[in-house]
Design an enzyme around this catalytic site. Structure first.
Site, mmCIF file in Angstrom:
data_model
loop_
_atom_site.group_PDB
_atom_site.id
_atom_site.type_symbol
_atom_site.label_atom_id
_atom_site.label_comp_id
_atom_site.label_asym_id
_atom_site.label_seq_id
_atom_site.Cartn_x
_atom_site.Cartn_y
_atom_site.Cartn_z
ATOM 1 N N SER A 155 36.999 0.157 12.174
ATOM 2 C CA SER A 155 38.402 1.059 12.567
ATOM 3 C C SER A 155 39.627 0.275 12.004
ATOM 4 C CB SER A 155 38.320 0.940 14.052
ATOM 5 O OG SER A 155 39.620 1.584 14.637
ATOM 6 N N HIS A 178 37.111 5.118 11.939
ATOM 7 C CA HIS A 178 38.250 5.719 12.636
ATOM 8 C C HIS A 178 39.419 6.102 11.693
ATOM 9 C CE1 HIS A 178 36.881 3.460 16.417
ATOM 10 N NE2 HIS A 178 35.970 4.161 15.833
ATOM 11 N N ASP A 232 34.066 0.241 20.502
ATOM 12 C CA ASP A 232 33.499 1.362 19.908
ATOM 13 C C ASP A 232 32.243 0.779 18.995
ATOM 14 O OD1 ASP A 232 32.234 4.022 19.275
ATOM 15 O OD2 ASP A 232 33.347 3.919 17.297
#
Length: 350
Positions: A168, A195, A288
Site C-alpha cells: 500500500s 492499493h 490488509d
C-alpha cells in the site's frame, strides 16, 4: 504515526486560480487543517516547502515550470516532507503521478471538483482523509547499499509456481525495487494487490511496465498466468486466483475496507497453490493482507515481510508478523534478491 494536537499545516500547490481557490476553501472549512501557503508551479512548491516546512504538501501532478514528479523528487532530496498528489486528467499525467509515488510521494487521489459534480463530496472527503492520514508519516531519503541476498532454505517437497505480493503506502517504489531484483527471466508469474485510488490502476500498470523488466498486465477478466509476467487488477476490483494457472477478479463492495485486497489475494493463493507459492507483504498502512498471509503460511507457503526500517509505513507487515504469518522478515533491498536466489534452482532447470 504521530498525532497532531495543533492543526495540520498544508502547503497547497495548484496552477489554476479557480481550482486553487476551490481547494483552499475545502481545506479551510476543515478545522484540523490549515493552509500555511500556496504555490502555482513546481519550482515554487519546492521553495515554499523549504521555507515553510509544512506538515504535508498537497500538489497537482500537472504544473508549469516543472511538474509534480520533479517537484516531489526535489522536495524529497532537499526537505523530505509527506506529499499527496492529486490529478483530474488521464494518460501521461497519471503515469507521472505513479513515478512521483516512486520518488517519495505517499499517495495520489482524484482532484475534488466543484459542488455541481456528483462525485465532489466523495472525492473531497477522500482527499481530506488522505491528508490527515499521511501528515503523520515520517518520510526520509534513503540511499542504501546493495546487500547480498539472504539464503532461504528451499522447500524440498514442492516447487514454487507463483509469487503473490500485497502493498500500500510506499508500495510503488518498493514494487519497482523488488521486481527489478527478481530479474527478467523470472520462472513464475507474479500477482499483486497494490492499493491505489480509483482511476489510477491503468496508470500504475503503465508506469510499472516502464520501469521493471517483466511485462505487466491489468486484469479485468479471467486470464491464464504466464511465467515472468506481472498481473494487477483493474480499477475497483479484487485480484484472486480462480484455479491453478488462472487469475481473475471479484467486484468490490461497500463493506470492503481495501481494494484491491491483499487478504483476498493471499487466501485464494493459499487455496489453489499452498506450499507451491511465495507470499510477500510490504509497506502499507493498516492490516490488509495479514490474515490472508497467515492462511498461506498455514498452507505451507513461503512467506516474507518487509522490515520496519525499510518500510514507509510499517503497518501491514507488522500486522502479519503479529499473527505469525511472516517466516522471513527482510529489508526491501534483500527481498527481491533473496526470492530470486530461492527461485534459482527452478531457473537452472531450463
Amino acid at each position: 504515526m504521530k498525532s497532531h494536537a495543533a492543526p495540520i499545516r498544508v502547503l497547497l500547490v495548484e496552477d489554476s486560480p479557480s481550482q486553487l481557490q476551490l481547494l483552499r476553501a475545502y481545506l479551510e472549512a476543515t478545522p484540523d487543517l490549515v493552509v500555511v501557503g500556496t504555490a502555482t508551479n513546481g519550482q515554487e512548491a519546492v521553495q515554499s516547502t523549504l521555507r515553510l516546512r509544512p506538515n504535508i504538501v498537497a500538489m497537482d501532478i500537472h504544473l508549469p515550470v516543472f511538474d509534480g514528479y520533479e517537484a516531489t523528487r526535489q522536495i524529497m532530496q532537499h526537505q523530505p516532507t509527506p506529499i499527496v498528489l492529486f490529478s483530474s486528467s488521464a494518460g501521461n499525467a497519471e503515469q507521472r503521478a505513479m513515478a512521483a509515488l516512486a520518488a517519495g510521494a505517499l499517495a495520489v487521489v482524484r482532484k475534488p471538483a466543484g459542488p455541481a459534480d456528483p462525485a465532489s463530496i466523495t472525492d473531497r472527503e477522500h482527499f481530506i482523509r488522505t491528508l490527515r492520514l499521511m501528515a503523520g508519516v515520517k518520510v526520509v531519503t534513503r540511499h542504501p547499499p546493495r546487500p547480498t541476498p539472504v539464503r532461504v532454505p528451499r522447500t524440498p517437497t514442492a516447487n514454487v509456481e507463483l509469487v503473490a505480493i500485497a502493498s500500500s503506502t510506499g508500495g510503488p517504489a518498493a514494487l519497482q525495487t523488488l521486481l527489478t531484483d527478481l530479474g527478467p527471466r523470472l520462472p513464475v508469474p507474479v500477482v499483486i494487490a497494490q492499493h491505489v485510488a480509483i482511476g489510477f490502476a491503468q496508470a500504475l500498470a503503465g508506469w510499472l511496465g516502464s520501469v521493471v523488466p517483466q511485462p505487466v498486465h491489468v486484469v479485468s477478466e479471467e486470464l491464464s498466468l504466464t511465467p515472468s509476467h506481472i498481473y494487477l487488477p483493474a480499477d475497483n476490483l479484487h485480484l484472486v486466483i480462480s484455479q491453478p494457472g488462472k487469475v481473475s477478479v471479484l467486484p468490490s463492495s461497500d463493506d470492503d475496507r481495501y481494494c484491491p485486497s491483499g487478504d483476498y489475494l493471499f487466501a485464494s493463493v493459499a487455496r489453489h497453490y499452498g506450499s507451491r507459492a511465495i507470499g510477500v507483504i510490504m509497506t502499507g498502512m493498516g492490516e490488509d493482507g495479514a490474515r490472508g498471509l497467515a492462511e498461506l503460511a498455514a498452507a505451507g507457503g513461503i512467506t516474507f515481510g518487509q522490515d520496519e526500517a525499510s518500510c514507509v509505513v510499517y503497518g501491514m507487515p507488522k500486522a502479519a508478523k503479529a499473527l505469525g504469518a511472516v517466516r522471513h522478515e527482510l529489508p526491501l533491498e534483500r527481498l527481491g534478491l533473496s526470492i530470486a536466489a530461492l527461485l534459482a534452482p527452478a531457473q537452472n532447470k531450463d
